[in-house]
Write an enzyme that holds these catalytic residues in place. Structure first.
Site, mmCIF file in Angstrom:
data_model
loop_
_atom_site.group_PDB
_atom_site.id
_atom_site.type_symbol
_atom_site.label_atom_id
_atom_site.label_comp_id
_atom_site.label_asym_id
_atom_site.label_seq_id
_atom_site.Cartn_x
_atom_site.Cartn_y
_atom_site.Cartn_z
ATOM 1 N N HIS A 242 1.940 0.665 6.635
ATOM 2 C CA HIS A 242 0.902 0.486 5.623
ATOM 3 C C HIS A 242 -0.361 -0.049 6.298
ATOM 4 O O HIS A 242 -0.325 -0.537 7.421
ATOM 5 C CB HIS A 242 1.308 -0.590 4.599
ATOM 6 C CG HIS A 242 2.596 -0.368 3.905
ATOM 7 N ND1 HIS A 242 2.679 0.101 2.619
ATOM 8 C CD2 HIS A 242 3.876 -0.602 4.297
ATOM 9 C CE1 HIS A 242 3.945 0.159 2.238
ATOM 10 N NE2 HIS A 242 4.693 -0.257 3.232
ATOM 11 N N ASP B 72 -2.431 5.010 2.456
ATOM 12 C CA ASP B 72 -2.399 4.196 3.679
ATOM 13 C C ASP B 72 -1.218 4.623 4.567
ATOM 14 O O ASP B 72 -0.228 5.133 4.049
ATOM 15 C CB ASP B 72 -2.311 2.693 3.331
ATOM 16 C CG ASP B 72 -1.078 2.317 2.535
ATOM 17 O OD1 ASP B 72 -0.793 2.957 1.503
ATOM 18 O OD2 ASP B 72 -0.376 1.377 2.950
ATOM 19 N N HIS C 16 3.029 5.006 4.226
ATOM 20 C CA HIS C 16 3.117 4.896 2.768
ATOM 21 C C HIS C 16 2.594 6.189 2.125
ATOM 22 O O HIS C 16 3.122 6.647 1.111
ATOM 23 C CB HIS C 16 2.288 3.678 2.307
ATOM 24 C CG HIS C 16 2.715 3.096 1.008
ATOM 25 N ND1 HIS C 16 2.035 2.075 0.397
ATOM 26 C CD2 HIS C 16 3.753 3.400 0.172
ATOM 27 C CE1 HIS C 16 2.643 1.775 -0.749
ATOM 28 N NE2 HIS C 16 3.675 2.556 -0.906
ATOM 29 N N GLU D 118 2.844 -3.878 7.584
ATOM 30 C CA GLU D 118 1.434 -3.774 7.216
ATOM 31 C C GLU D 118 0.578 -3.959 8.465
ATOM 32 O O GLU D 118 0.783 -4.896 9.238
ATOM 33 C CB GLU D 118 1.051 -4.870 6.207
ATOM 34 C CG GLU D 118 1.780 -4.785 4.880
ATOM 35 C CD GLU D 118 1.112 -3.852 3.867
ATOM 36 O OE1 GLU D 118 0.071 -3.240 4.203
ATOM 37 O OE2 GLU D 118 1.646 -3.739 2.752
HETATM 38 ZN ZN LIG Z 1 0.978 0.661 1.465
#
Ligand SMILES: [Zn+2]
Length: 205
Positions: free
Chosen positions: A44, A172, A162, A126
């Site tokens: 992400h 993303d 994602h 992330e």
């Molecule tokens: Zn995401």
């Protein structure tokens, strides 16, 4: 004889926590389904406010500490309870929010390699960034190292964004993420990447 615990520790793992990461525990997690086969890494991008890097807001969001009034954008996400297992900052620092043995809340409605609800059996990472923005060399280095460490403890074989597991709903990490760069950093590992990025040329630097 090496015990399983010692072998885990050798890979940097203490249970599902990586000792080389800074720990910032999130309350946003739950148990995985029994017998979950954790074979997917989901990438992400996030920054708060979007496009602003280096502040504490992402860590505050994932630990339910964000001041919703601190920025007009935060009104749009007021009250959400989300998390990821890991966060790679622009300088390559690695932060861990959730025990990787547990189920973090990063993917939402999703489907990949024929299975729904990717939170059940994936690891969420992330990257501090914004869809369309480039990412830093230090982030690719940390990410490749993390994927290798994950492969020591979990049967991870797939890596997807994602945007691939929730198409039409999420974008993303976006076109600024250099998939070939990650692939070449993991060349010896035989991870399976989404077909649409597997043969993409590297981004110009
Ligand atoms: Zn995401």
């Amino acid at each position: 004889m090496t015990t399983p615990a010692e072998a885990s520790a050798a890979g940097g793992w203490v249970g599902g926590w990586l000792s080389t990461a800074r720990h910032c525990p999130s309350p946003n997690f739950g148990p995985r389904p029994e017998g979950a086969h954790i074979d997917l890494i989901v990438l992400h991008s996030i920054s708060l406010p979007p496009g602003i890097y280096g502040g504490p807001e992402v860590e505050q969001l994932f630990s339910n500490q964000l001041d919703w009034q601190a920025d007009p954008y935060f009104e749009q996400i007021r009250g959400i309870e989300v998390s990821a297992h890991f966060f790679v900052r622009r300088d390559g620092e690695l932060v861990q929010f959730v025990d990787a043995d547990a189920r973090a809340w990063h993917a939402g409605a999703s489907r990949w390699r024929g299975r729904e609800n990717c939170n059940d059996d994936s690891i969420g990472i992330e990257l501090e960034g914004l869809e369309g923005d480039r990412f830093e060399a230090a982030q690719y280095d940390t990410l490749a190292r993390l994927c290798r460490q994950l492969a020591l403890r979990y049967p991870v074989t797939h890596i997807a964004g994602h945007e691939h597991i929730a198409p039409g709903r999420k974008i993303d990490p976006g076109p600024g993420f250099d998939w070939p760069r990650l692939q070449s950093g993991l060349a010896e590992k035989k991870f399976v990447f989404p077909a649409e990025v597997a043969h993409r040329p590297p981004l110009d630097s």
